[in-house]
Scaffold this motif. Structure first.
Motif, PDB file in Angstrom:
ATOM      1  N   LEU A 112    -104.116  87.522  20.821  1.00  0.00           N
ATOM      2  CA  LEU A 112    -103.096  87.223  19.819  1.00  0.00           C
ATOM      3  C   LEU A 112    -102.416  85.874  20.047  1.00  0.00           C
ATOM      4  O   LEU A 112    -102.244  85.090  19.104  1.00  0.00           O
ATOM      5  CB  LEU A 112    -102.053  88.350  19.776  1.00  0.00           C
ATOM      6  N   LEU A 133    -104.715  83.046  19.036  1.00  0.00           N
ATOM      7  CA  LEU A 133    -104.870  83.036  17.578  1.00  0.00           C
ATOM      8  C   LEU A 133    -103.631  82.484  16.881  1.00  0.00           C
ATOM      9  O   LEU A 133    -103.735  81.721  15.906  1.00  0.00           O
ATOM     10  CB  LEU A 133    -105.156  84.459  17.078  1.00  0.00           C
ATOM     11  N   VAL A 134    -102.439  82.868  17.375  1.00  0.00           N
ATOM     12  CA  VAL A 134    -101.188  82.366  16.783  1.00  0.00           C
ATOM     13  C   VAL A 134    -101.053  80.853  16.998  1.00  0.00           C
ATOM     14  O   VAL A 134    -100.460  80.142  16.168  1.00  0.00           O
ATOM     15  CB  VAL A 134     -99.974  83.118  17.371  1.00  0.00           C
ATOM     16  N   LEU A 148    -104.582  79.474  14.409  1.00  0.00           N
ATOM     17  CA  LEU A 148    -104.745  79.743  12.976  1.00  0.00           C
ATOM     18  C   LEU A 148    -103.675  79.124  12.074  1.00  0.00           C
ATOM     19  O   LEU A 148    -104.007  78.674  10.962  1.00  0.00           O
ATOM     20  CB  LEU A 148    -104.831  81.254  12.731  1.00  0.00           C
ATOM     21  N   GLY A 198    -101.549  82.336   8.637  1.00  0.00           N
ATOM     22  CA  GLY A 198    -102.350  82.383   9.855  1.00  0.00           C
ATOM     23  C   GLY A 198    -101.710  83.214  10.949  1.00  0.00           C
ATOM     24  O   GLY A 198    -102.414  83.823  11.769  1.00  0.00           O
ATOM     25  N   VAL A 199    -100.369  83.260  10.969  1.00  0.00           N
ATOM     26  CA  VAL A 199     -99.667  84.110  11.936  1.00  0.00           C
ATOM     27  C   VAL A 199     -99.954  85.575  11.646  1.00  0.00           C
ATOM     28  O   VAL A 199    -100.307  86.348  12.545  1.00  0.00           O
ATOM     29  CB  VAL A 199     -98.136  83.859  11.882  1.00  0.00           C
ATOM     30  N   TRP A 200     -99.834  85.970  10.377  1.00  0.00           N
ATOM     31  CA  TRP A 200     -99.965  87.386  10.034  1.00  0.00           C
ATOM     32  C   TRP A 200    -101.397  87.895  10.205  1.00  0.00           C
ATOM     33  O   TRP A 200    -101.602  89.016  10.672  1.00  0.00           O
ATOM     34  CB  TRP A 200     -99.482  87.641   8.606  1.00  0.00           C
ATOM     35  N   SER A 230    -103.492  86.950  12.339  1.00  0.00           N
ATOM     36  CA  SER A 230    -103.827  86.993  13.765  1.00  0.00           C
ATOM     37  C   SER A 230    -103.720  88.408  14.328  1.00  0.00           C
ATOM     38  O   SER A 230    -104.471  88.783  15.240  1.00  0.00           O
ATOM     39  CB  SER A 230    -102.908  86.056  14.558  1.00  0.00           C
ATOM     40  N   ILE A 262    -106.902  90.771  13.646  1.00  0.00           N
ATOM     41  CA  ILE A 262    -108.050  90.234  14.380  1.00  0.00           C
ATOM     42  C   ILE A 262    -107.921  90.569  15.865  1.00  0.00           C
ATOM     43  O   ILE A 262    -108.876  91.026  16.510  1.00  0.00           O
ATOM     44  CB  ILE A 262    -108.166  88.700  14.180  1.00  0.00           C
ATOM     45  N   ALA A 263    -106.728  90.373  16.427  1.00  0.00           N
ATOM     46  CA  ALA A 263    -106.489  90.694  17.838  1.00  0.00           C
ATOM     47  C   ALA A 263    -106.637  92.183  18.107  1.00  0.00           C
ATOM     48  O   ALA A 263    -107.156  92.593  19.152  1.00  0.00           O
ATOM     49  CB  ALA A 263    -105.097  90.214  18.252  1.00  0.00           C
TER      50      ALA A 263
END
Length: 457
Positions: free
Chosen positions: A412, A415-416, A419, A427-429, A431, A434-435
């Motif tokens: 996470l 990704l944060v 993205l 892109g934050v949400w 993430s 996906i994590a």
């Protein structure tokens, strides 16, 4: 005469899991409702920027409280196995060392947190629009944070004794007290952020008083002064397993700091408020899943300590089945009713200024879809939760640590960081799901391999 803890090795796993998980779930529900209502009162009676203020304060209070949670869960794993093997003297010494470790560590961190408050509030993501609100809340809450750390530790010991109802009461009473004091101090007396902070402080004091009473009047663990003296071997054993929880909770604190800062960079204070609502909904909505996980820990730890490996296997399978059904139901409810949940946090009072009304409208516009994305992979997360908890319950510190960090730490956070540069706040949400999926695949693989190799009669 059989002690409560003996039942962990005798009763059916399904019955034990219900007996352990239901009180834990109710306690977590009430505690999360406490946080939800606190945020609702602040959002409706002070404004959206007050939600942003509380959101940036959470990492430091969360991390200090996590000291107690970590020592509680890690030490209780040692304590459960000691009770399972009949070593009551070790169980007493473990508990005494848990008290000393929690008090000293959380006390030092609380003092440092107060000394460096201005720097920390800015570091955690506060901008000038809500910094003063954040500082007001932060200072008062930190005065009582040692009591909260002691409560988090004691609550896990109560469950390790096989008395989950008292653990539930320890969360129920302060939550009710906080909600009542919120109403009195914020709504009736109009004390604003100070009222919210003192209400939270009062809830810590109520919880601490109840847990102190339990260990004096109801506990099987009768401590003597010698038990509080730190022993290197016991401290090392507690610390090895406590570090798992502390690393996980610390990673969550780091993630929250990162999210606050990223949301300010790519969005604004309303996006921070959106995350503040989502973070509370995560704990509130997932309360039954977390409850099953909490109930699983003492059952698995006790039976592993008693070499009843078939019961450990059964506890894993039953916990995954029960929590999986619950997680699917939660997923459906969030997808359908996301706007309804968000609207609860927004004031409908007349006479608000134009800025507050505009902020309310933006919050209602942005938050529902963000909430849906964060919960998008909810049905699969149970494998990750139970898998990581299994290794902690049986005393395997390193696998427990690594698997606990898979979602927030290994997936996470990167990704944060990556993205949002391509997709902005969205892109934050995205993430989050996906994590969730990646961490579940990794944990499921190691859990399956461990069960095949280690849990043989």
């Amino acid at each position: 005469m059989k002690k409560n803890s003996d039942l962990l090795g005798i009763e059916s796993i399904s019955k034990l899991l219900v007996k352990q998980a239901v009180p834990a779930s109710i306690g977590i529900l009430v505690m999360s409702l406490n946080m939800i209502v606190d945020t609702i009162f602040v959002g409706r009676w002070i404004g959206p920027l007050a939600i942003s203020a509380i959101t940036v304060v959470i990492p430091v209070t969360f991390f200090i409280a996590a000291i107690g949670l970590a020592v509680g869960i890690g030490g209780s794993s040692v304590l459960s196995r000691a009770l399972g093997s009949g070593d009551n003297d070790k169980a007493l010494r473990v508990f005494g060392n848990q008290i000393t470790l929690t008090f000293l560590t959380s006390g030092v961190l609380a003092v440092l947190g107060l000394i460096f408050q201005d720097f920390l509030i800015e570091f955690f993501g506060a901008d000038e629009s809500f910094k003063d609100l954040a500082l007001t809340y932060y200072r008062i809450v930190l005065y009582g944070i040692v009591m909260l750390a002691m409560c988090m530790m004691g609550n896990n010991v109560i469950r390790a004794e096989g008395k989950p109802k008292f653990a539930m009461y320890a969360m129920l009473l302060p939550a009710i007290g906080n909600i009542f004091m919120d109403y009195i101090l914020i709504y009736v007396f109009d004390f604003g952020m100070e009222g919210a902070a003192w209400a939270t402080f009062t809830s810590y004091a109520i919880c601490f008083t109840f847990i102190f009473w339990f260990f004096v009047a109801k506990s099987e663990l009768r401590l003597v002064t010698e038990c509080f003296k730190l022993k290197k071997k016991i401290v090392n054993e507690i610390s090895a397993l406590s570090f798992v929880t502390l690393a996980r909770q610390g990673t969550i604190a780091v993630l929250t700091i990162l999210l606050n800062n990223v949301l300010i960079i790519y969005g604004d204070a309303i996006d921070v408020a959106t995350y503040g609502i989502i973070s509370r909904m995560l704990m509130f909505a997932l309360f039954p899943v977390i409850g099953v996980n909490q109930g699983f820990l003492p059952i698995a730890g006790y039976n592993y300590g008693a070499n009843k490996f078939e019961r450990v296997r059964e506890s894993i399978n039953t916990s995954i089945k029960y929590s999986g059904i619950l997680a699917l139901g939660i997923f459906i409810v969030i997808m359908v009713f996301a706007p309804n949940f968000v609207s609860i946090f927004i004031s409908g009072r007349e006479g608000q200024d134009a800025e507050t009304l505009a902020n309310n409208a933006e919050l209602l516009k942005r938050t529902p879809n963000a909430l849906r994305w964060v919960f998008a992979a909810t049905p699969v997360i149970v494998i990750q939760l139970i898998g990581a908890s299994y290794f902690q319950a049986i005393g395997k510190a390193i696998p427990a640590l690594l698997l606990s960090l898979t979602k927030q730490g290994f997936f996470l956070i990167p990704l944060v960081l990556i993205l949002p540069s391509f997709f902005g706040v969205w892109g934050v949400w995205i993430s989050f799901p996906i994590a969730d999926v990646l961490s579940t695949v990794v944990t499921g693989y190691f859990l399956h391999r461990a069960v095949k190799k280690e849990l043989k009669e």
